[in-house]
Motif scaffolding. Structure first.
Motif, mmCIF file in Angstrom:
data_model
loop_
_atom_site.group_PDB
_atom_site.id
_atom_site.type_symbol
_atom_site.label_atom_id
_atom_site.label_comp_id
_atom_site.label_asym_id
_atom_site.label_seq_id
_atom_site.Cartn_x
_atom_site.Cartn_y
_atom_site.Cartn_z
ATOM 1 N N VAL A 1 47.597 16.073 40.551
ATOM 2 C CA VAL A 1 48.750 16.691 39.899
ATOM 3 C C VAL A 1 48.484 18.183 39.728
ATOM 4 C CG1 VAL A 1 50.202 16.741 37.838
ATOM 5 C CG2 VAL A 1 49.310 14.557 38.690
ATOM 6 N N ARG A 2 49.423 19.009 40.189
ATOM 7 C CA ARG A 2 49.275 20.466 40.086
ATOM 8 C C ARG A 2 50.446 21.056 39.292
ATOM 9 N NH1 ARG A 2 46.387 21.738 44.903
ATOM 10 N NH2 ARG A 2 44.677 20.226 45.022
ATOM 11 N N PHE A 3 50.160 22.134 38.602
ATOM 12 C CA PHE A 3 51.182 22.881 37.868
ATOM 13 C C PHE A 3 51.519 24.152 38.630
ATOM 14 C CE2 PHE A 3 51.841 26.658 35.271
ATOM 15 C CZ PHE A 3 53.009 26.332 34.588
ATOM 16 N N TYR A 4 52.814 24.502 38.663
ATOM 17 C CA TYR A 4 53.225 25.783 39.233
ATOM 18 C C TYR A 4 54.599 26.148 38.674
ATOM 19 C CZ TYR A 4 55.704 22.771 42.649
ATOM 20 O OH TYR A 4 56.486 21.815 43.254
ATOM 21 N N ALA A 5 55.100 27.334 39.021
ATOM 22 C CA ALA A 5 56.385 27.809 38.519
ATOM 23 C C ALA A 5 57.300 28.156 39.690
ATOM 24 C CB ALA A 5 56.189 29.024 37.624
ATOM 25 N N THR A 6 58.587 27.871 39.534
ATOM 26 C CA THR A 6 59.580 28.223 40.547
ATOM 27 C C THR A 6 60.729 28.973 39.879
ATOM 28 O OG1 THR A 6 60.817 26.149 40.302
ATOM 29 C CG2 THR A 6 59.024 26.193 41.930
ATOM 30 N N SER A 7 61.567 29.570 40.701
ATOM 31 C CA SER A 7 62.774 30.278 40.225
ATOM 32 C C SER A 7 62.444 31.310 39.162
ATOM 33 C CB SER A 7 63.796 29.272 39.675
ATOM 34 O OG SER A 7 64.119 28.299 40.644
ATOM 35 N N VAL A 8 61.333 32.003 39.323
ATOM 36 C CA VAL A 8 60.947 33.049 38.371
ATOM 37 C C VAL A 8 61.710 34.329 38.722
ATOM 38 C CG1 VAL A 8 59.057 34.449 37.468
ATOM 39 C CG2 VAL A 8 58.667 32.039 38.063
ATOM 40 N N SER A 9 62.413 34.863 37.742
ATOM 41 C CA SER A 9 63.185 36.079 38.002
ATOM 42 C C SER A 9 63.351 36.868 36.710
ATOM 43 C CB SER A 9 64.568 35.731 38.576
ATOM 44 O OG SER A 9 65.331 35.009 37.626
ATOM 45 N N GLN B 1 57.582 40.707 33.710
ATOM 46 C CA GLN B 1 56.375 41.534 33.820
ATOM 47 C C GLN B 1 55.762 41.838 32.459
ATOM 48 O OE1 GLN B 1 57.344 45.631 35.186
ATOM 49 N NE2 GLN B 1 59.492 45.053 34.813
ATOM 50 N N TYR B 2 56.551 41.638 31.374
ATOM 51 C CA TYR B 2 56.057 41.909 30.025
ATOM 52 C C TYR B 2 55.701 40.622 29.271
ATOM 53 C CZ TYR B 2 58.290 46.361 31.115
ATOM 54 O OH TYR B 2 58.656 47.542 31.724
ATOM 55 N N LEU B 3 55.861 39.476 29.904
ATOM 56 C CA LEU B 3 55.521 38.200 29.285
ATOM 57 C C LEU B 3 54.164 37.728 29.780
ATOM 58 C CD1 LEU B 3 58.800 36.065 29.356
ATOM 59 C CD2 LEU B 3 57.619 36.944 27.333
ATOM 60 N N ASP B 4 53.181 37.709 28.887
ATOM 61 C CA ASP B 4 51.866 37.175 29.240
ATOM 62 C C ASP B 4 51.897 35.660 29.001
ATOM 63 O OD1 ASP B 4 50.763 39.702 29.831
ATOM 64 O OD2 ASP B 4 50.434 40.069 27.691
ATOM 65 N N SER C 1 46.306 32.317 33.522
ATOM 66 C CA SER C 1 46.566 33.383 32.567
ATOM 67 C C SER C 1 47.029 34.615 33.328
ATOM 68 C CB SER C 1 45.294 33.709 31.762
ATOM 69 O OG SER C 1 45.549 34.745 30.836
ATOM 70 N N GLY C 2 48.167 35.155 32.930
ATOM 71 C CA GLY C 2 48.703 36.332 33.594
ATOM 72 C C GLY C 2 50.163 36.504 33.237
ATOM 73 N N SER C 3 50.823 37.453 33.852
ATOM 74 C CA SER C 3 52.234 37.683 33.555
ATOM 75 C C SER C 3 53.092 36.597 34.193
ATOM 76 C CB SER C 3 52.672 39.055 34.071
ATOM 77 O OG SER C 3 52.749 39.033 35.500
ATOM 78 N N VAL D 1 54.842 38.405 24.249
ATOM 79 C CA VAL D 1 55.455 39.638 24.759
ATOM 80 C C VAL D 1 54.448 40.776 24.601
ATOM 81 C CG1 VAL D 1 57.364 41.271 24.562
ATOM 82 C CG2 VAL D 1 57.750 38.828 24.089
ATOM 83 N N ASP D 2 54.222 41.485 25.673
ATOM 84 C CA ASP D 2 53.263 42.586 25.666
ATOM 85 C C ASP D 2 53.584 43.549 24.522
ATOM 86 O OD1 ASP D 2 51.579 44.693 26.151
ATOM 87 O OD2 ASP D 2 52.323 45.116 28.166
ATOM 88 N N PRO D 3 52.631 43.718 23.579
ATOM 89 C CA PRO D 3 52.885 44.605 22.431
ATOM 90 C C PRO D 3 53.135 46.045 22.855
ATOM 91 C CG PRO D 3 50.993 43.182 22.021
ATOM 92 C CD PRO D 3 51.335 43.033 23.466
ATOM 93 N N ALA D 4 52.656 46.436 24.019
ATOM 94 C CA ALA D 4 52.792 47.822 24.459
ATOM 95 C C ALA D 4 54.042 48.053 25.301
ATOM 96 C CB ALA D 4 51.562 48.228 25.254
ATOM 97 N N SER D 5 54.881 47.028 25.421
ATOM 98 C CA SER D 5 56.055 47.164 26.292
ATOM 99 C C SER D 5 57.049 48.189 25.761
ATOM 100 C CB SER D 5 56.747 45.814 26.453
ATOM 101 O OG SER D 5 57.119 45.262 25.194
ATOM 102 N N GLY D 6 57.173 48.307 24.422
ATOM 103 C CA GLY D 6 58.031 49.334 23.818
ATOM 104 C C GLY D 6 59.475 49.264 24.287
ATOM 105 N N ASP D 7 60.065 50.444 24.456
ATOM 106 C CA ASP D 7 61.478 50.532 24.819
ATOM 107 C C ASP D 7 61.773 49.957 26.204
ATOM 108 O OD1 ASP D 7 62.162 51.659 22.427
ATOM 109 O OD2 ASP D 7 62.039 53.736 23.149
ATOM 110 N N ALA D 8 60.744 49.823 27.062
ATOM 111 C CA ALA D 8 60.978 49.285 28.401
ATOM 112 C C ALA D 8 61.475 47.849 28.354
ATOM 113 C CB ALA D 8 59.689 49.358 29.213
ATOM 114 N N LEU D 9 61.224 47.189 27.231
ATOM 115 C CA LEU D 9 61.619 45.792 27.074
ATOM 116 C C LEU D 9 63.118 45.630 26.823
ATOM 117 C CD1 LEU D 9 60.329 42.908 26.784
ATOM 118 C CD2 LEU D 9 60.299 43.322 24.318
ATOM 119 N N GLN D 10 63.746 46.651 26.278
ATOM 120 C CA GLN D 10 65.134 46.525 25.846
ATOM 121 C C GLN D 10 66.068 46.141 26.999
ATOM 122 O OE1 GLN D 10 66.803 49.293 22.873
ATOM 123 N NE2 GLN D 10 64.876 50.475 23.054
#
Length: 201
Positions: free
Chosen positions: A97-105, A110-113, A141-143, A178-187
């Motif tokens: 059994v393997r885990f993976y992700a699809t339909s990522v958009s 990029q700001y979600l760890d 572990s990653g974005s 959510v990346d604490p350093a994302s700042g206004d780029a997250l809006q």
């Protein structure tokens, strides 16, 4: 002394009848030989029970009732959450059994760890409703964006769940931050993803 013509004719006829009788006897004799040769006096055989074949099955289910594991928003820098999910194997043959992700958009990805853990030993507890008591090891572990580009099918999937038969359960915990350093780029950003567990034998 000359042989009378009548006696000669009779002798020839008698000879023909003798030859013909010999042929009939010969044919009958050969037929008797063939019958005896093709009808054995004794026979015997042995066999076992009827052989049969049936195919195995691979089946996988989880306890989230087909709902999204996360529906979060509006999120802010530093926000975090965790959910657990219990994956149950119902197949009759051994599988991986393997885990993976699809339909990522979405730009928010990029700001979600994302941290994915697989339950281990006696700590393999928890469910989609509650992660209480969960203990495990990190398998990713990653974005979220990198998860979708590097771990996107069974071949690139992660995890070591290897059930050998039905009713075997593995619990996973997924944590996003959510990346604490994302700042206004997250809006004004958003992201979506589908988490998949796939079994192959």
């Amino acid at each position: 002394m000359a042989t009378p013509a009548g006696r000669t004719r009779r002798s020839r006829a008698q000879n023909a009848r003798i030859v013909l009788a010999g042929l009939v006897v010969g044919v009958l004799g050969s037929g008797t030989f063939v019958w005896q040769g093709t009808n054995a006096a004794f026979t015997d055989s042995t066999s076992n029970g009827a052989s049969s074949w049936s195919s195995g099955t691979v089946a996988l289910s989880d306890d989230d009732a087909s709902t999204a594991l996360f529906t979060a928003g509006p999120v802010v820098p530093g926000e975090t959450a965790s959910r657990c999910i219990a994956v149950t194997y119902g197949g009759s043959v051994a599988a991986a059994v393997r885990f993976y992700a699809t339909s990522v958009s979405g730009a928010l990805g990029q700001y979600l760890d994302v941290v994915v853990e697989q339950g281990a030993g006696a700590g393999n507890v928890g469910s989609a409703a509650d992660c209480t008591g969960f203990a495990g090891t990190t398998i990713w572990s990653g974005s979220l964006t990198s998860l979708g580009t590097t771990v996107h099918d069974f071949a690139t999937g992660v995890g070591s769940f290897a059930p050998t038969g039905p009713a075997q359960v593995q619990v996973y915990r997924i944590t996003w931050t959510v990346d604490p350093a994302s700042g206004d780029a997250l809006q004004g950003t958003a992201a979506t993803a589908t988490f998949v567990w796939e079994a192959q034998s």
